[in-house]
Design a protein around this motif. Structure first.
Motif, PDB file in Angstrom:
ATOM      1  N   ASN A  82       8.444  -6.597   1.803  1.00  0.00           N
ATOM      2  CA  ASN A  82       9.380  -6.490   3.249  1.00  0.00           C
ATOM      3  C   ASN A  82       9.047  -7.315   4.242  1.00  0.00           C
ATOM      4  O   ASN A  82       9.937  -6.871   5.443  1.00  0.00           O
ATOM      5  N   ASN A  83       7.517  -7.776   4.671  1.00  0.00           N
ATOM      6  CA  ASN A  83       7.507  -7.660   5.749  1.00  0.00           C
ATOM      7  C   ASN A  83       7.360  -7.619   7.232  1.00  0.00           C
ATOM      8  O   ASN A  83       7.194  -7.723   8.493  1.00  0.00           O
ATOM      9  N   TYR A  84       6.556  -6.184   6.424  1.00  0.00           N
ATOM     10  CA  TYR A  84       6.438  -5.536   7.518  1.00  0.00           C
ATOM     11  C   TYR A  84       4.581  -5.444   8.002  1.00  0.00           C
ATOM     12  O   TYR A  84       4.122  -5.701   7.071  1.00  0.00           O
ATOM     13  N   SER A  85       4.569  -5.077   9.634  1.00  0.00           N
ATOM     14  CA  SER A  85       2.822  -4.968   9.324  1.00  0.00           C
ATOM     15  C   SER A  85       1.896  -3.854  10.218  1.00  0.00           C
ATOM     16  O   SER A  85       1.271  -3.555  10.442  1.00  0.00           O
ATOM     17  N   SER A  86       2.830  -2.658   9.045  1.00  0.00           N
ATOM     18  CA  SER A  86       1.756  -1.082   9.516  1.00  0.00           C
ATOM     19  C   SER A  86      -0.091  -1.328   9.269  1.00  0.00           C
ATOM     20  O   SER A  86       0.253  -1.859   8.123  1.00  0.00           O
ATOM     21  N   LYS A  87      -0.181  -0.453   9.847  1.00  0.00           N
ATOM     22  CA  LYS A  87      -1.249  -0.265   8.766  1.00  0.00           C
ATOM     23  C   LYS A  87      -1.569   0.577   8.479  1.00  0.00           C
ATOM     24  O   LYS A  87      -1.054   1.696   8.277  1.00  0.00           O
ATOM     25  N   ILE A  88      -2.148   0.508   7.037  1.00  0.00           N
ATOM     26  CA  ILE A  88      -1.704   1.432   5.166  1.00  0.00           C
ATOM     27  C   ILE A  88      -2.990   1.935   5.423  1.00  0.00           C
ATOM     28  O   ILE A  88      -4.573   0.817   5.020  1.00  0.00           O
ATOM     29  N   VAL A  89      -3.248   3.414   5.363  1.00  0.00           N
ATOM     30  CA  VAL A  89      -4.879   3.882   4.093  1.00  0.00           C
ATOM     31  C   VAL A  89      -4.255   4.214   3.037  1.00  0.00           C
ATOM     32  O   VAL A  89      -3.708   5.730   3.682  1.00  0.00           O
ATOM     33  N   ARG A  90      -4.985   4.144   2.405  1.00  0.00           N
ATOM     34  CA  ARG A  90      -4.209   5.136   0.945  1.00  0.00           C
ATOM     35  C   ARG A  90      -5.842   5.380   0.497  1.00  0.00           C
ATOM     36  O   ARG A  90      -7.341   5.142   0.300  1.00  0.00           O
ATOM     37  N   LEU A  91      -4.787   7.002   0.433  1.00  0.00           N
ATOM     38  CA  LEU A  91      -5.846   8.396   0.147  1.00  0.00           C
ATOM     39  C   LEU A  91      -6.098   8.577  -1.532  1.00  0.00           C
ATOM     40  O   LEU A  91      -4.899   8.408  -1.733  1.00  0.00           O
TER      41      LEU A  91
END
Length: 643
Positions: free
Chosen positions: A590-599
């Motif tokens: 969906n062309n979002y560009s948030s920073k994601i951290v996966r735990l």
């Protein structure tokens, strides 16, 4: 807590020390070994009854064989405590199943005497056969290979596959059948009846009595009639065993049944079997819990009782004045009965875990609608599929790690046919002291890859009930999976009226700013704790409970990514291919560009320990979430201070 061993056992640090003893001293070694296991497990916990049942067999094997050159493979592994104690680990045995301590199961990296890592049942014959064929190929014709397998483990198809193959190999393989009529719960199925000693068979005894009655009428035999009957009985027994023996038909030499608690006789028999070539099976009759009266009487309860008083037998439990939340497995068990009372199409299925998953509650209330199919996960799934084709609604309860064994059946027999089987995955996530063989790390990843599959996880007991209720309301176009962890939940007032949950619908736990935390399942309660503490320190993350990883709540995720440029996902499962990966895929699509951290569980094997210890090690307990939020929020906080 380290425990003092008896005078003979304290001198044994390896099988070499054991061999220095006279065969007459083995009985005392067995007594001391059994007492040592009782002493240690009573104060440290662990598997109990199964280990008591194989003490004599363990001693005899290490006394006669040249281990580790001669190779022992212990099926399942919860019967290997005596083996560990005799092979140099007595000094550290008090760390058994403790975080950073020795494993509760045989483990190749722990000792050269542990020839094969085990934890799931029915692998021993295949592994030992592979070792035997390899030895034959290398010219090591004097090397012995022994698989010690319980009669419960014989109910799995893999054991039969191995026996079938072994019969055509001329390898040096000995299968020892530890026959105690038990796995964790009493064994089920036709094999259990078959293995019962022929001397207890109704047909055999009726035939013997008929012969006795006839012979006693022959006056010429007089008082010797009984002796003649005994001779004929022995001949008949040998003939029947020879002609009808399942193992002989698979080209195994069959020996037994013999007393599995007569250590001197066991040693003699094993010594004799060393010199007989080809595949052999020794049938030993044992008592699970042998030597501890309460464990002999209630073998299921004493399979792994926790801490207990070794004198009184009282099992120690944490006492609290406040009502305690129930175990998730008990919520499942009681909810099954409630749902089945409302819907006569509901059936329950489990592979040999009725007590472990609490389906025994339904088995007691509705015995014709709940099935223990033995240690046969693949059969459990396809059996459930068969039920579903006839309009029934099977709830197939399999531990997450054991579900790995039935992946093909889930795909081929259930999902491809869009059959409405409800999979209840107990012990999902970190399983605790049982360690890596039992951690339910992978089900999110492999289940969400299957077409027509709904993948869900409740955050608490009420949601578990409501997901189970939702799964049977209508045909959702295929299977429905519900994963939940080992241990207690978080609610004491959990038996609330059922409510339907919209499939693919998550919920917002709390609003916030700067950062969004997305969780799946019960680990979301760690995020709740983290948010409460963060709020007190001036951080205000939003928290979303995804609840379904397939189908995703796209409306909620659009809200998250439209509002937040920093997102943390938290799951009690592997990060590769898990819930966090699903969220990343949504963001990219969906062309979002948030920073994601996966735990979540990292891409490595996680050893044993308490669940909270392992969550902390892997970095997704409440403290780890707090640290990650602070780290991600720091730039924004710094900007506001500068402004």
């Amino acid at each position: 807590m380290e425990v003092q061993a008896g005078p003979l056992l304290s001198q044994i640090n390896s099988p070499t020390d054991l061999k220095k003893l006279n065969v007459k001293e083995l009985k005392e070694v067995c007594r001391e070994l059994r007492q040592y296991i009782i002493d240690v497990v009573s104060v440290n916990g662990g598997h109990f009854a199964a280990n008591l049942g194989v003490v004599e067999l363990t001693v005899a094997l290490h006394y006669v064989l040249n281990t580790p050159y001669d190779q022992l493979v212990w099926d399942v592994g919860h019967q290997a405590y005596g083996h560990k104690i005799l092979t140099g680990r007595r000094g550290v045995f008090h760390t058994n199943r403790v975080y950073k301590g020795i494993s509760g199961f045989p483990k190749r990296s722990e000792s050269e005497f542990d020839t094969f890592g085990v934890g799931h049942s029915s692998t021993s014959i295949s592994a030992a056969l592979g070792m035997a064929v390899a030895s034959q190929y290398k010219g090591e014709t004097d090397r012995q290979h022994v698989a010690i397998i319980g009669d419960g483990s014989m109910t799995a198809g893999m054991a039969f596959e191995a026996l079938n193959h072994a019969g055509i190999e001329n390898s040096n393989l000995l299968v020892i059948l530890n026959d105690n009529c038990m796995s964790i719960d009493p064994n089920v199925g036709a094999l259990k009846d078959y293995l019962t000693d022929i001397t207890t068979s109704k047909s055999y005894n009726r035939f013997r009595d008929d012969v006795s009655a006839v012979l006693s009428k022959i006056s010429e035999l007089g008082p010797d009639a009984h002796k003649v009957v005994k001779k004929i009985e022995k001949s008949i027994k040998g003939t029947i065993l020879k002609k009808s023996n399942l193992f002989e038909s698979l080209k195994f030499r069959y020996f037994g049944p013999i007393d599995g608690h007569d250590v001197e006789h066991l040693a003699k028999v094993i010594e004799d079997l060393k010199h007989i070539p080809g595949p052999k099976l020794l049938h030993c009759v044992t008592v699970k819990g042998k030597g501890f009266a309460l464990a002999e009487k209630d073998q299921t309860k004493w399979h792994a009782p926790g801490l207990f008083d070794k004198i009184t037998g009282e099992i120690k439990k944490t006492v609290s004045d406040k009502p305690q939340p129930p175990k998730y497995q008990d919520v499942f068990g009681h909810t099954m009965v409630e749902l089945a009372q409302q819907n006569d199409k509901i059936m329950g299925v489990t592979p040999a875990m009725p007590s472990g998953c609490s389906l025994n509650i339904m088995m007691k209330a509705m015995p014709n609608r709940a099935f223990d199919v033995g240690i046969a996960e693949q059969h459990a799934v396809t059996f459930s599929a068969g039920l579903a084709t006839q309009g029934l609604i099977p709830y197939c309860n399999i531990y997450s790690s054991f579900m790995q064994r039935a992946f093909d059946q889930v795909v081929h027999d259930v999902a491809l046919q869009k059959l409405p089987v409800v999979f209840c995955l107990d012990r999902a996530g970190m399983a605790g002291a049982d360690g890596p063989t039992h951690h339910g790390a992978y089900d999110i990843s492999f289940f969400r890859s299957i077409p027509n599959m709904i993948v869900s996880a409740p955050m608490n007991e009420e949601e578990l009930r409501n997901l189970m209720y939702t799964a049977q309301l209508k045909n959702h176009g295929g299977p429905f999976s519900i994963r939940y962890p080992r241990g207690n939940g978080v609610m004491t007032d959990w038996q609330r009226p059922f409510k339907e949950i919209e499939v693919g619908k998550g919920r917002k736990i709390c609003d916030g700013e700067d950062i969004a935390i997305i969780t799946l399942g019960s680990i979301g309660n760690e995020a709740v704790k983290a948010c409460l503490e963060l709020n007190q320190e001036g951080y205000h993350p939003a928290h979303y409970d995804l609840r379904f990883v397939k189908p995703l709540d796209q409306k909620m995720l659009h809200e998250v990514f439209s509002k937040f440029d920093k997102v943390i996902t938290v799951e009690d499962g592997c990060v590769q291919g898990g819930m966090g990966s699903a969220v990343l895929e949504f963001m990219a699509d969906n062309n979002y560009s948030s920073k994601i951290v996966r735990l979540g569980i990292p891409d490595r094997v996680i050893e044993h320990g308490e669940q909270k210890e392992l969550w902390a090690e892997c970095g997704y307990d409440s403290n780890s979430i707090i640290k990650e939020v602070k780290k991600m929020a720091m730039p924004r906080v710094t900007e506001s201070l500068v402004g």
